[in-house]
Every structure is written in structure tokens, then in C-alpha cells.
Write an enzyme that holds these catalytic residues in place. Sequence first.
Site, PDB file in Angstrom:
ATOM      1  N   GLY A 105     127.692 -60.051 -37.421  1.00  0.00           N
ATOM      2  CA  GLY A 105     127.022 -58.905 -36.563  1.00  0.00           C
ATOM      3  C   GLY A 105     125.858 -58.304 -37.514  1.00  0.00           C
ATOM      4  O   GLY A 105     125.070 -57.439 -36.894  1.00  0.00           O
ATOM      5  N   ALA A 117     127.579 -66.577 -37.090  1.00  0.00           N
ATOM      6  CA  ALA A 117     127.527 -65.275 -37.493  1.00  0.00           C
ATOM      7  C   ALA A 117     126.517 -64.816 -38.662  1.00  0.00           C
ATOM      8  O   ALA A 117     126.293 -65.614 -39.552  1.00  0.00           O
ATOM      9  CB  ALA A 117     128.736 -64.983 -38.153  1.00  0.00           C
ATOM     10  N   GLY A 118     125.751 -63.834 -38.471  1.00  0.00           N
ATOM     11  CA  GLY A 118     125.065 -63.457 -39.544  1.00  0.00           C
ATOM     12  C   GLY A 118     123.545 -63.715 -39.274  1.00  0.00           C
ATOM     13  O   GLY A 118     122.731 -63.363 -39.957  1.00  0.00           O
ATOM     14  N   LYS A 161     136.962 -71.248 -29.887  1.00  0.00           N
ATOM     15  CA  LYS A 161     136.702 -70.651 -31.079  1.00  0.00           C
ATOM     16  C   LYS A 161     137.652 -70.024 -31.743  1.00  0.00           C
ATOM     17  O   LYS A 161     138.172 -68.914 -31.131  1.00  0.00           O
ATOM     18  CB  LYS A 161     135.137 -69.932 -31.043  1.00  0.00           C
ATOM     19  CG  LYS A 161     134.815 -69.319 -32.435  1.00  0.00           C
ATOM     20  CD  LYS A 161     133.588 -68.528 -32.145  1.00  0.00           C
ATOM     21  CE  LYS A 161     133.473 -67.487 -33.347  1.00  0.00           C
ATOM     22  NZ  LYS A 161     132.294 -66.544 -33.236  1.00  0.00           N
ATOM     23  N   ASN A 204     124.409 -64.567 -31.616  1.00  0.00           N
ATOM     24  CA  ASN A 204     124.784 -63.828 -30.417  1.00  0.00           C
ATOM     25  C   ASN A 204     123.914 -62.539 -30.813  1.00  0.00           C
ATOM     26  O   ASN A 204     122.802 -61.883 -30.273  1.00  0.00           O
ATOM     27  CB  ASN A 204     126.228 -63.337 -30.475  1.00  0.00           C
ATOM     28  CG  ASN A 204     126.472 -62.349 -29.302  1.00  0.00           C
ATOM     29  OD1 ASN A 204     125.676 -61.739 -28.516  1.00  0.00           O
ATOM     30  ND2 ASN A 204     128.013 -62.069 -29.135  1.00  0.00           N
ATOM     31  N   THR A 205     124.186 -61.612 -31.929  1.00  0.00           N
ATOM     32  CA  THR A 205     123.779 -60.437 -32.227  1.00  0.00           C
ATOM     33  C   THR A 205     122.252 -60.223 -32.275  1.00  0.00           C
ATOM     34  O   THR A 205     121.469 -59.308 -31.683  1.00  0.00           O
ATOM     35  CB  THR A 205     124.503 -59.603 -33.531  1.00  0.00           C
ATOM     36  OG1 THR A 205     125.900 -59.738 -33.430  1.00  0.00           O
ATOM     37  CG2 THR A 205     123.682 -58.380 -33.753  1.00  0.00           C
TER      38      THR A 205
END
Lengths: 70, 269
Positions: free
Chosen positions: B164, B190-191, B103, B212-213
Site C-alpha cells: 500500500g 505490493a508497493g 494468494k 491495487n493501491t
Amino acid sequence: MTGNATLILNGEEHPHAPGMTVASLVASLAQSPAGVAVEINGAILSPELFAQRQVQPGDTLEIIRFVGGG
Amino acid sequence: MTENKTPADPLVLGGQTLGSRLFIGTGKYSSDALIPAVAEASGAEVVTLALRRLDRSNPRGDILTHIPARMRLLPNTSGARTAAEAVRVARLARAAGCGDWVKIEVISDARNLLPDGYETAKATEILAREGFTVLPYVNADLYVARSLVSAGAAAVMPLGSPIGSNRGLAAKEMIAILIAEIPLPVIVDAGIGRPSQACEAMEMGAAACLVNTAIATAVDPVAMARAFGRAVAAGREACLAGPGRVLERGAAPSSPGEGALTGFLQGES
């Protein structure tokens, strides 16, 4: 620098020991060499060469491994 | 996921057939020991990692021991500020023996953490030529995405909102344009903060979501991983099913207009 008895490991001065190899240096830092990569003087060193590659005073090494990330 | 069974609706990336369209990350967990249960509950088959200097004083231990062997590793190039740095990190990741997927993440703006499309495209071109399966993380920008197609990317990974942030699909309209225009899988990365947002991205036609987050910072990460796995699967199924039409104004009854016991709906059709 204290004479020739150091190397640069991950951006910091590190003592050099006679007979030091990349494998011995990695073993002193990590429980296992799995997932570890080494760059020595700017060139990536293949893991099968860790044991035979001597580390010389003044060498610059980057030793990296995987961590959690997104 | 059963390894020896072909999924009904596979995503093929870099020659690999994936049954799950949820990719998960391994950052920010309160304990890395949660990761095996999160991975299992999510059903994900692709997992991201970062590379950092080996530090004897780091108490966290080896992240690889927490990742199920069945999973495809996707190292990121986080920390890279230029194409050259991203290429260096990618080569080190491959040398570490974890395959040839990468990535690309090139960020030099520490405040907004937005990816640099120009540097990302340069790194993508170099690494694709070296045989990497390159998954570049970018803003949802049509021209950047087209440059990634030319550069040999395996997919395009636009951010839903800043990394994040858990703010969801702020870039929704631009992502829809990429899905319509780019002949590569579009993976929203992301996000994404909630399963409903991942579901929406999949309904729109995204090929996959990387989360992830939102999982790692949930009160119960394992349950949240399961919820994300289901939401991504549901959104994908809805996309394939073809959402029904939207009325521009007014309403239409779901029940028949004829034969009502009262006169209330007479004259409607």
C-alpha cells in the site's frame, strides 16, 4: 446467554429461531448466497447443504463473503 | 482480451493461459462501481479479492457483481496471522465457489505489514497438496522463495516495497536475484506505485505485476489502469527484446563518426 435461544454468528450472539436453517440465516443477511461460505462448529458446510442443515441453539457459525482486497 | 485466441507470449499459471501480465486488486476504490471500467481498461485477467465476515450493516454490497465474468478470481488470505489461519481462509474461499487459486498472505506485524515467510511456506505446502494453485506473497528472500518452490507454489510473489506504500521497487536487487535463481514465475506484488516501476519490474524479467493501491488511489483510476496495462506490456516486450549494453564510463555517438561536415567528430569511431 438467554437460555438456549441463541447461537454464535460471526463471533456475536444471535437469536435462534425455530426451524432455522443455514439457508434461511444466510438469506436474512445477504441478498444472494452466491460467493458466501459457511463454517458451522468449525467445519465448512458445502453450499448445496445450506437448505437442509438445521441450525441448533448453541451452534457457532462463521458466514463469510468476498470483499474488495489486494 | 480475446478469449479464444492464444496470446503470443502467454503466462501459464495453474494450467491457465493468461494474455495479460497485469493482475489487479479490488481494494480501496472510492466506489466499487469503478471496478468494471478499471478491469476493462487494464486488460487484466486476474483479480484479487479478500474474504470477510458477512455483515448486514456493510453498505458496499456484493463485490462479485462488479467483476467481469471473464476474470480469474484470486482470493487472498489477508487477515491470517498463521499458516493455520491462512489454510482456513483458503478453504473457505474455495467453498465460496470461486475456484482453487489463492494468494497466501500471512501477516502478524501490524506496523510494517511484512509477510511471514515461514508461516507462508507452511500454508503453501498444505494447500498445494490439496490441489490449490498457490501464489504466495513474500519478502524478496532467496531462501524463503526456495522453500516455496519445494512446497509446491505456482509462483513466487515478492513485494516491491511495503504494501500500500506506492514506493516502488525498493527491493529491486533482491527481486533480481529471485528472477535469476527461482524456477517459477516471479510476480511483483505490493508497493508498485507508478507504471514506470511496473515496467521496470517487467524489463528485469518479472513474469507479472499485481497492482491495487496505485490504481485505486489514482485521481483517475480507469486511466491509470490503462497506463499500467501498457507499461506492463511494454516492459515485457523490452525484456524479450533484450536491453542493449550499458557503458561503464564515457559515451559513444549514436550517429556515424565519419563524413561529418565539420571536424568535430574526426577521430571518433
